[in-house]
Scaffold this motif. Structure first.
Motif, PDB file in Angstrom:
ATOM      1  N   PHE A 167      -6.102  -5.665   6.505  1.00  9.68           N
ATOM      2  CA  PHE A 167      -6.887  -4.790   5.626  1.00  9.68           C
ATOM      3  C   PHE A 167      -7.990  -4.088   6.416  1.00  9.68           C
ATOM      4  N   ILE A 168      -8.678  -4.865   7.249  1.00  6.17           N
ATOM      5  CA  ILE A 168      -9.771  -4.302   8.042  1.00  6.17           C
ATOM      6  C   ILE A 168      -9.227  -3.272   9.036  1.00  6.17           C
ATOM      7  N   THR A 224       0.824  -1.217   0.000  1.00  3.64           N
ATOM      8  CA  THR A 224       0.000   0.000   0.000  1.00  3.64           C
ATOM      9  C   THR A 224       0.854   1.262   0.000  1.00  3.64           C
ATOM     10  N   TRP A 228      -6.466  -1.475   9.033  1.00  5.30           N
ATOM     11  CA  TRP A 228      -5.893  -0.274   8.419  1.00  5.30           C
ATOM     12  C   TRP A 228      -6.775   0.301   7.309  1.00  5.30           C
ATOM     13  N   LYS A 229      -8.010  -0.207   7.199  1.00  2.00           N
ATOM     14  CA  LYS A 229      -8.963   0.288   6.189  1.00  2.00           C
ATOM     15  C   LYS A 229      -8.359   0.266   4.779  1.00  2.00           C
ATOM     16  N   VAL A 230      -7.809  -0.883   4.430  1.00  4.33           N
ATOM     17  CA  VAL A 230      -7.215  -1.082   3.111  1.00  4.33           C
ATOM     18  C   VAL A 230      -8.269  -1.649   2.175  1.00  4.33           C
ATOM     19  N   GLU A 231      -8.422  -1.032   1.035  1.00  6.84           N
ATOM     20  CA  GLU A 231      -9.346  -1.496   0.005  1.00  6.84           C
ATOM     21  C   GLU A 231      -8.566  -2.280  -1.048  1.00  6.84           C
ATOM     22  N   LYS A 232      -9.286  -3.060  -1.832  1.00  2.36           N
ATOM     23  CA  LYS A 232      -8.656  -3.841  -2.903  1.00  2.36           C
ATOM     24  C   LYS A 232      -7.834  -2.943  -3.827  1.00  2.36           C
ATOM     25  N   SER A 233      -8.335  -1.763  -4.131  1.00  5.27           N
ATOM     26  CA  SER A 233      -7.634  -0.833  -5.025  1.00  5.27           C
ATOM     27  C   SER A 233      -6.336  -0.303  -4.407  1.00  5.27           C
ATOM     28  N   ASP A 234      -6.226  -0.334  -3.068  1.00  7.04           N
ATOM     29  CA  ASP A 234      -4.999   0.121  -2.400  1.00  7.04           C
ATOM     30  C   ASP A 234      -3.844  -0.850  -2.619  1.00  7.04           C
ATOM     31  N   HIS A 245      -6.347 -10.188   5.622  1.00  4.61           N
ATOM     32  CA  HIS A 245      -7.640  -9.496   5.697  1.00  4.61           C
ATOM     33  C   HIS A 245      -7.844  -8.813   7.050  1.00  4.61           C
TER      34      HIS A 245
END
Length: 172
Positions: A113-114, A77, A116-122, A110
């Motif tokens: 991701f949750i 990211t 750190w509020k990471v989205e697939k696009s990140d 995952h």
């Protein structure tokens, strides 16, 4: 090309040094203009240096897998999620876990991701994940009765895949 140079350096023997003692020799220090010495090319904080091998060592069940998964997310990211700067923006990361299943690795990723509020696009196309437990074997050397044997084909394949996928960081 960085992995090729690293592997060559690991396997190379300085002929002059070998001739002097049969194995090695002390090399005299070469004085240089300090301004001619290039700056370090940090990738992740001051823990990962481009073109170098870094080693994380700790007892079993101490969190190495969770840490490397978090590092992979930070690197892919480009975010400072674990308190370390990702120099030069997001990196292409290959996480190769030899002990856990793809499901277990996915749980860790995952959770990151949750948190750190990471989205697939990140992440985009910058994260690669292999699991030794699910059959993605990475055997680059074997210890045999007649000595240590490098698997040259595996090393060549690994270097090729790093190159064609433009991998910046391989975490094993």
């Amino acid at each position: 090309k960085g992995i090729d140079a690293m592997l060559h350096n690991l396997a190379a023997v300085d002929e002059g040094a070998a001739a002097s003692s049969g194995f090695m020799a002390a090399k005299p220090f070469q004085w240089r203009d300090p301004s001619s010495i290039p700056p370090r090319k940090w990738i992740y904080g001051n823990s990962l240096l481009r073109g170098s091998v870094s080693l994380l060592v700790a007892p079993g069940a101490s969190g190495k897998t969770a840490l490397t998964a978090g590092m992979a997310v930070a690197l892919a990211t480009g975010r400072n999620t674990l308190g370390k700067e990702v120099w030069g923006g997001p990196k292409r990361v290959w996480l190769w876990n030899l002990e856990d299943s793809q499901d277990e690795i996915s749980k860790l990723l995952h959770a990151s991701f949750i948190h750190w509020k990471v989205e697939k696009s990140d992440i985009a196309d910058r994260l690669f994940v292999n699991s030794g437990l699910d059959g993605d074997n990475l055997v680059i050397a074997t210890d045999r009765q007649d000595g240590f044997k490098l698997n040259e084909q595996a090393l060549d394949d690994l270097a090729h895949l790093i190159t064609v996928n433009n991998i910046d960081v391989l975490i094993v």
